[in-house]
Scaffold this motif. Structure first.
Motif, PDB file in Angstrom:
ATOM      1  N   LEU A 147      28.139  17.971  72.192  1.00 52.34           N
ATOM      2  CA  LEU A 147      26.990  17.070  72.239  1.00 52.34           C
ATOM      3  C   LEU A 147      25.716  17.841  72.581  1.00 52.34           C
ATOM      4  CD1 LEU A 147      26.057  14.169  71.908  1.00 52.34           C
ATOM      5  CD2 LEU A 147      26.654  13.760  74.296  1.00 52.34           C
ATOM      6  N   ASP A 148      25.831  18.880  73.388  1.00 52.39           N
ATOM      7  CA  ASP A 148      24.669  19.705  73.735  1.00 52.39           C
ATOM      8  C   ASP A 148      23.980  20.273  72.500  1.00 52.39           C
ATOM      9  OD1 ASP A 148      24.544  19.497  76.527  1.00 52.39           O
ATOM     10  OD2 ASP A 148      25.988  21.126  76.818  1.00 52.39           O
ATOM     11  N   LEU A 149      24.748  20.551  71.451  1.00 55.59           N
ATOM     12  CA  LEU A 149      24.166  21.122  70.236  1.00 55.59           C
ATOM     13  C   LEU A 149      23.156  20.174  69.594  1.00 55.59           C
ATOM     14  CD1 LEU A 149      27.416  22.638  68.710  1.00 55.59           C
ATOM     15  CD2 LEU A 149      25.593  23.856  69.930  1.00 55.59           C
ATOM     16  N   PHE A 150      23.351  18.866  69.792  1.00 59.22           N
ATOM     17  CA  PHE A 150      22.401  17.890  69.266  1.00 59.22           C
ATOM     18  C   PHE A 150      21.070  17.939  70.012  1.00 59.22           C
ATOM     19  CE2 PHE A 150      26.301  16.089  67.513  1.00 59.22           C
ATOM     20  CZ  PHE A 150      25.887  15.777  66.222  1.00 59.22           C
ATOM     21  N   GLY A 151      21.008  18.686  71.100  1.00 59.33           N
ATOM     22  CA  GLY A 151      19.758  18.896  71.819  1.00 59.33           C
ATOM     23  C   GLY A 151      18.720  19.628  70.979  1.00 59.33           C
ATOM     24  N   GLU A 152      19.145  20.249  69.886  1.00 54.70           N
ATOM     25  CA  GLU A 152      18.229  20.951  68.977  1.00 54.70           C
ATOM     26  C   GLU A 152      17.603  20.014  67.951  1.00 54.70           C
ATOM     27  OE1 GLU A 152      17.268  24.185  69.292  1.00 54.70           O
ATOM     28  OE2 GLU A 152      18.407  24.096  71.159  1.00 54.70           O
ATOM     29  N   LEU A 153      17.983  18.737  67.970  1.00 50.32           N
ATOM     30  CA  LEU A 153      17.355  17.777  67.057  1.00 50.32           C
ATOM     31  C   LEU A 153      15.868  17.657  67.375  1.00 50.32           C
ATOM     32  CD1 LEU A 153      19.934  14.838  66.982  1.00 50.32           C
ATOM     33  CD2 LEU A 153      19.223  16.223  65.007  1.00 50.32           C
ATOM     34  N   ALA A 154      15.072  17.437  66.352  1.00 49.09           N
ATOM     35  CA  ALA A 154      13.634  17.249  66.525  1.00 49.09           C
ATOM     36  C   ALA A 154      13.296  15.784  66.788  1.00 49.09           C
ATOM     37  CB  ALA A 154      12.904  17.746  65.279  1.00 49.09           C
ATOM     38  N   CYS A 155      14.312  14.974  67.087  1.00 47.89           N
ATOM     39  CA  CYS A 155      14.115  13.543  67.321  1.00 47.89           C
ATOM     40  C   CYS A 155      15.152  13.058  68.336  1.00 47.89           C
ATOM     41  CB  CYS A 155      14.263  12.775  66.003  1.00 47.89           C
ATOM     42  SG  CYS A 155      15.916  12.873  65.303  1.00 47.89           S
ATOM     43  N   PRO A 156      15.002  11.832  68.824  1.00 43.89           N
ATOM     44  CA  PRO A 156      15.965  11.296  69.793  1.00 43.89           C
ATOM     45  C   PRO A 156      17.328  10.998  69.177  1.00 43.89           C
ATOM     46  CG  PRO A 156      13.887  10.062  69.846  1.00 43.89           C
ATOM     47  CD  PRO A 156      13.849  10.949  68.647  1.00 43.89           C
ATOM     48  N   LEU A 157      18.365  11.055  70.021  1.00 45.48           N
ATOM     49  CA  LEU A 157      19.740  10.756  69.615  1.00 45.48           C
ATOM     50  C   LEU A 157      20.243   9.544  70.390  1.00 45.48           C
ATOM     51  CD1 LEU A 157      22.381  11.593  68.083  1.00 45.48           C
ATOM     52  CD2 LEU A 157      22.951  12.938  70.121  1.00 45.48           C
ATOM     53  N   TYR A 158      20.828   8.611  69.657  1.00 41.55           N
ATOM     54  CA  TYR A 158      21.433   7.397  70.205  1.00 41.55           C
ATOM     55  C   TYR A 158      22.875   7.355  69.728  1.00 41.55           C
ATOM     56  CZ  TYR A 158      16.576   5.937  70.776  1.00 41.55           C
ATOM     57  OH  TYR A 158      15.250   5.873  71.127  1.00 41.55           O
ATOM     58  N   GLY A 159      23.727   6.604  70.436  1.00 45.73           N
ATOM     59  CA  GLY A 159      25.079   6.491  69.929  1.00 45.73           C
ATOM     60  C   GLY A 159      26.005   5.679  70.789  1.00 45.73           C
ATOM     61  N   VAL A 160      27.247   5.615  70.294  1.00 45.27           N
ATOM     62  CA  VAL A 160      28.333   4.938  70.996  1.00 45.27           C
ATOM     63  C   VAL A 160      29.479   5.930  71.179  1.00 45.27           C
ATOM     64  CG1 VAL A 160      27.739   2.651  70.127  1.00 45.27           C
ATOM     65  CG2 VAL A 160      29.376   4.044  68.856  1.00 45.27           C
ATOM     66  N   PHE A 161      30.339   5.606  72.122  1.00 45.30           N
ATOM     67  CA  PHE A 161      31.515   6.424  72.350  1.00 45.30           C
ATOM     68  C   PHE A 161      32.641   5.968  71.435  1.00 45.30           C
ATOM     69  CE2 PHE A 161      29.253   6.542  76.458  1.00 45.30           C
ATOM     70  CZ  PHE A 161      29.062   7.907  76.547  1.00 45.30           C
ATOM     71  N   GLY A 162      33.473   6.924  71.038  1.00 44.30           N
ATOM     72  CA  GLY A 162      34.633   6.624  70.206  1.00 44.30           C
ATOM     73  C   GLY A 162      35.922   6.802  70.983  1.00 44.30           C
ATOM     74  N   ASN A 163      37.031   6.556  70.326  1.00 43.04           N
ATOM     75  CA  ASN A 163      38.342   6.622  70.982  1.00 43.04           C
ATOM     76  C   ASN A 163      38.754   8.039  71.371  1.00 43.04           C
ATOM     77  OD1 ASN A 163      38.566   6.731  67.990  1.00 43.04           O
ATOM     78  ND2 ASN A 163      40.704   7.186  68.433  1.00 43.04           N
ATOM     79  N   ASN A 164      38.110   9.066  70.841  1.00 38.80           N
ATOM     80  CA  ASN A 164      38.423  10.447  71.214  1.00 38.80           C
ATOM     81  C   ASN A 164      37.405  11.051  72.175  1.00 38.80           C
ATOM     82  OD1 ASN A 164      40.902  11.237  69.751  1.00 38.80           O
ATOM     83  ND2 ASN A 164      39.692  10.585  67.987  1.00 38.80           N
ATOM     84  N   ASP A 165      36.522  10.237  72.701  1.00 37.67           N
ATOM     85  CA  ASP A 165      35.516  10.712  73.656  1.00 37.67           C
ATOM     86  C   ASP A 165      36.025  10.549  75.083  1.00 37.67           C
ATOM     87  OD1 ASP A 165      33.702  11.535  71.730  1.00 37.67           O
ATOM     88  OD2 ASP A 165      32.830   9.537  71.548  1.00 37.67           O
ATOM     89  N   MET A 166      37.104  11.274  75.374  1.00 38.73           N
ATOM     90  CA  MET A 166      37.760  11.132  76.674  1.00 38.73           C
ATOM     91  C   MET A 166      37.218  12.087  77.726  1.00 38.73           C
ATOM     92  SD  MET A 166      41.588  10.371  75.328  1.00 38.73           S
ATOM     93  CE  MET A 166      41.493  11.310  73.821  1.00 38.73           C
ATOM     94  N   GLU A 167      36.497  13.114  77.325  1.00 35.40           N
ATOM     95  CA  GLU A 167      35.900  14.031  78.291  1.00 35.40           C
ATOM     96  C   GLU A 167      34.553  13.466  78.734  1.00 35.40           C
ATOM     97  OE1 GLU A 167      33.620  17.969  78.060  1.00 35.40           O
ATOM     98  OE2 GLU A 167      35.677  18.544  77.591  1.00 35.40           O
ATOM     99  N   ARG A 168      34.611  12.307  79.369  1.00 39.37           N
ATOM    100  CA  ARG A 168      33.393  11.560  79.663  1.00 39.37           C
ATOM    101  C   ARG A 168      32.471  12.272  80.647  1.00 39.37           C
ATOM    102  NH1 ARG A 168      32.960   6.194  77.992  1.00 39.37           N
ATOM    103  NH2 ARG A 168      30.935   6.275  78.996  1.00 39.37           N
ATOM    104  N   GLU A 169      33.015  12.974  81.606  1.00 41.20           N
ATOM    105  CA  GLU A 169      32.137  13.650  82.564  1.00 41.20           C
ATOM    106  C   GLU A 169      31.228  14.639  81.848  1.00 41.20           C
ATOM    107  OE1 GLU A 169      32.237  16.450  86.553  1.00 41.20           O
ATOM    108  OE2 GLU A 169      34.035  15.317  86.025  1.00 41.20           O
TER     109      GLU A 169
END
Length: 161
Positions: free
Chosen positions: A43-65
């Motif tokens: 997810l940190d890699l999306f920090g290079e976007l030139a715009c804001p990022l929004y989203g939802v969690f999926g069933n494989n997003d278990m590393e929540r911390e």
């Protein structure tokens, strides 16, 4: 307003770097991730976007911390689905699993986004567009895609890579 749509990146670092380039080149104003990022480092890699990022969690997003730390660090906006947005005069509904669509009020949503299936879906249902750009975490060049949706016309463009 053009927005980017990405789903199910599943920790594919090489593809996420390319996805960020594609969205930046397309000059989208916002990006929506429909879940299954997997790790905060991805997810940190999306920090290079030139715009804001929004989203939802999926069933494989278990590393929540790790995901939550990345979200805070980059000021992304994520939540458990469904996510309801109103941009450019359009009502947008975001879920991860399309099975959830049978259990949630679609209301006046003109654009419904989902992931989970890894299959492209561009379907008009009554007065709304249901869209999933399909596979983006695969290993085969040319079979991966993200989407760009023009909120003025609800026209979809697939960016294959």
């Amino acid at each position: 307003m053009k927005i980017g749509v990405v789903c199910d990146t599943h920790n594919n670092v090489k593809n996420v770097k390319r996805i960020v380039e594609l969205f930046n080149d397309a000059q989208v104003e916002r990006v929506i991730h429909t879940g299954d990022i997997t790790k905060g480092t991805t997810l940190d890699l999306f920090g290079e976007l030139a715009c804001p990022l929004y989203g939802v969690f999926g069933n494989n997003d278990m590393e929540r911390e790790g995901l939550d730390q990345s979200i805070a660090r980059h000021r992304f906006e994520f939540q458990e689905p469904p996510l309801r947005l109103r941009w450019h005069g359009r009502s947008i509904l975001v879920v991860h699993d399309p099975a959830m669509l049978g259990n949630v009020d679609l209301g006046d949503s003109e654009l419904v986004l989902h992931g989970h299936t890894h299959l492209k879906r561009e379907e008009w249902n009554a007065e709304r567009l249901i869209f999933n750009p399909g596979e983006c975490a695969g290993q085969m060049t040319g079979y991966n895609a993200v989407g760009v949706v023009d909120l003025t016309t609800l026209k979809v463009e697939l960016l294959k890579f």
